[in-house]
Design a protein around this motif. Structure first.
Motif, PDB file in Angstrom:
ATOM      1  N   HIS A  92     -12.595  -4.866   7.369  1.00 19.96           N
ATOM      2  CA  HIS A  92     -11.384  -4.528   8.098  1.00 19.96           C
ATOM      3  C   HIS A  92     -11.118  -5.615   9.140  1.00 19.96           C
ATOM      4  CE1 HIS A  92     -12.750  -0.387   6.873  1.00 19.96           C
ATOM      5  NE2 HIS A  92     -11.497  -0.372   6.457  1.00 19.96           N
ATOM      6  N   ASP A 137     -10.466  -1.786  -6.760  1.00 20.86           N
ATOM      7  CA  ASP A 137     -10.228  -0.675  -5.849  1.00 20.86           C
ATOM      8  C   ASP A 137     -10.814  -1.031  -4.483  1.00 20.86           C
ATOM      9  OD1 ASP A 137      -9.006   0.843  -7.807  1.00 20.86           O
ATOM     10  OD2 ASP A 137     -10.915   1.697  -8.491  1.00 20.86           O
ATOM     11  N   PRO A 138     -10.467  -0.282  -3.420  1.00 22.23           N
ATOM     12  CA  PRO A 138     -11.044  -0.565  -2.101  1.00 22.23           C
ATOM     13  C   PRO A 138     -12.572  -0.579  -2.150  1.00 22.23           C
ATOM     14  CG  PRO A 138      -9.269   1.003  -1.898  1.00 22.23           C
ATOM     15  CD  PRO A 138      -9.502   0.847  -3.372  1.00 22.23           C
ATOM     16  N   SER A 139     -13.165  -1.552  -1.480  1.00 26.44           N
ATOM     17  CA  SER A 139     -14.624  -1.692  -1.416  1.00 26.44           C
ATOM     18  C   SER A 139     -15.092  -1.516   0.016  1.00 26.44           C
ATOM     19  CB  SER A 139     -15.050  -3.065  -1.949  1.00 26.44           C
ATOM     20  OG  SER A 139     -14.691  -3.210  -3.308  1.00 26.44           O
ATOM     21  N   CYS A 155     -16.302  -2.007   3.663  1.00 26.87           N
ATOM     22  CA  CYS A 155     -16.323  -3.054   4.688  1.00 26.87           C
ATOM     23  C   CYS A 155     -17.771  -3.384   5.010  1.00 26.87           C
ATOM     24  CB  CYS A 155     -15.594  -2.557   5.937  1.00 26.87           C
ATOM     25  SG  CYS A 155     -15.805  -3.587   7.406  1.00 26.87           S
ATOM     26  N   HIS A 211     -15.460  -8.049   1.806  1.00 25.16           N
ATOM     27  CA  HIS A 211     -14.567  -6.984   2.237  1.00 25.16           C
ATOM     28  C   HIS A 211     -14.845  -6.634   3.700  1.00 25.16           C
ATOM     29  CE1 HIS A 211     -14.077  -6.505  -2.136  1.00 25.16           C
ATOM     30  NE2 HIS A 211     -12.897  -5.996  -1.825  1.00 25.16           N
ATOM     31  N   ARG A 261       0.817  -1.218   0.000  1.00 20.67           N
ATOM     32  CA  ARG A 261       0.000   0.000   0.000  1.00 20.67           C
ATOM     33  C   ARG A 261       0.849   1.266   0.000  1.00 20.67           C
ATOM     34  NH1 ARG A 261      -3.713  -0.862   5.084  1.00 20.67           N
ATOM     35  NH2 ARG A 261      -4.426   1.230   4.492  1.00 20.67           N
ATOM     36  N   TRP A 275      -6.503 -10.611   0.812  1.00 22.42           N
ATOM     37  CA  TRP A 275      -6.211  -9.319   0.164  1.00 22.42           C
ATOM     38  C   TRP A 275      -6.800  -9.323  -1.241  1.00 22.42           C
ATOM     39  CZ3 TRP A 275      -4.513  -4.852   2.051  1.00 22.42           C
ATOM     40  CH2 TRP A 275      -4.127  -3.855   1.152  1.00 22.42           C
ATOM     41  N   PRO A 290     -13.758   1.989   3.310  1.00 20.00           N
ATOM     42  CA  PRO A 290     -13.068   1.303   2.211  1.00 20.00           C
ATOM     43  C   PRO A 290     -11.952   0.394   2.699  1.00 20.00           C
ATOM     44  CG  PRO A 290     -12.335   3.579   2.372  1.00 20.00           C
ATOM     45  CD  PRO A 290     -13.465   3.437   3.351  1.00 20.00           C
ATOM     46  N   THR A 291     -11.789  -0.740   2.046  1.00 16.30           N
ATOM     47  CA  THR A 291     -10.718  -1.673   2.414  1.00 16.30           C
ATOM     48  C   THR A 291     -10.435  -2.633   1.272  1.00 16.30           C
ATOM     49  OG1 THR A 291      -9.990  -3.344   4.003  1.00 16.30           O
ATOM     50  CG2 THR A 291     -12.326  -3.325   3.461  1.00 16.30           C
ATOM     51  N   HIS A 292      -9.202  -3.118   1.201  1.00 15.51           N
ATOM     52  CA  HIS A 292      -8.821  -4.193   0.278  1.00 15.51           C
ATOM     53  C   HIS A 292      -8.893  -5.555   0.959  1.00 15.51           C
ATOM     54  CE1 HIS A 292      -7.467  -2.299  -3.440  1.00 15.51           C
ATOM     55  NE2 HIS A 292      -6.878  -1.347  -2.746  1.00 15.51           N
TER      56      HIS A 292
END
Length: 208
Positions: free
Chosen positions: A158, A136-138, A140, A156, A17, A131, A146-148
């Motif tokens: 955290h 792109d991050p979606s 949670c 998705h 990241r 992961w 947003p998170t990967h």
């Protein structure tokens, strides 16, 4: 002022990241004003504040900033205590009152000396399966941020959100640990195949 830091942990995905290093920890406090005041004292920028709109608000710290925070009076707590502090801020749903049947008298709670020690939720998400490299991050599915990262069901989430959820649901955490222990036993020497898919251990646990 009560400010807390948890232990440093290795986050391999941090380098992917673009973050400076793999070792990170978290800084939080009893109140947001206390946290922001303390963060300013040790040179943290307000823009580094994480999850300001939900109960998981904190700052991320490098090893150097953690040492500085401790020198300025931050309390060092283990991961289980830190997760419990964060989870206690989560809004609780009002209890449903049943009028038809009087509830039984609650059993006396054990004293501190009698109560067994319970390990706090600590998930191991070092596998690349947790992961999402393809998008792109979606959001949670627990907090909407947003998170990967992906949970065991491929959704998705955290990692701290899932750990906080387990901290608030100890029965589900115990069931998850039993399931993981059974999987490890079968992988290292058990005979036969499990009838459960890898995702069944947590299926439906967070859909609320």
């Amino acid at each position: 002022m009560s400010v807390y830091v948890d232990p440093l942990r290795d986050y391999p995905e941090a380098l992917e990241r673009g973050l400076p290093g793999r070792l990170w920890c978290h800084l939080t406090a009893d109140t947001k004003p206390e946290l922001h005041t303390f963060a300013s004292r040790i040179g943290l920028q307000r823009s580094w504040f994480q999850h300001g709109d939900d109960y998981r608000w904190h700052y991320d710290l490098t090893p150097g900033k953690r040492a500085l925070a401790v020198r300025h009076g931050a309390q060092e707590v283990d991961r289980a205590v830190f997760v419990r502090i964060v989870a206690e801020r989560r809004p609780r749903r009002p209890a449903t009152r049943i009028l038809e049947i009087a509830p039984p008298e609650p059993a006396a709670a054990p004293s501190a000396a009698e109560a067994p020690a319970v390990a706090g939720p600590l998930l191991e998400w070092r596998s690349s399966a947790h992961w999402d490299y393809a998008s792109d991050p979606s959001p949670c599915h627990l907090c909407g941020g947003p998170t990967h990262l992906l949970d065991d069901n491929g959704r998705h989430a955290h990692k701290t959100c899932v750990e906080a959820w387990y901290a608030a649901h100890p029965d589900a955490w115990a069931a998850y640990q039993r399931e993981q222990a059974q999987k490890r036993t079968k992988k290292t020497g058990g005979k036969g195949k499990s009838r459960k898919t890898p995702d069944q251990s947590q299926e439906g646990l967070w859909d609320h």
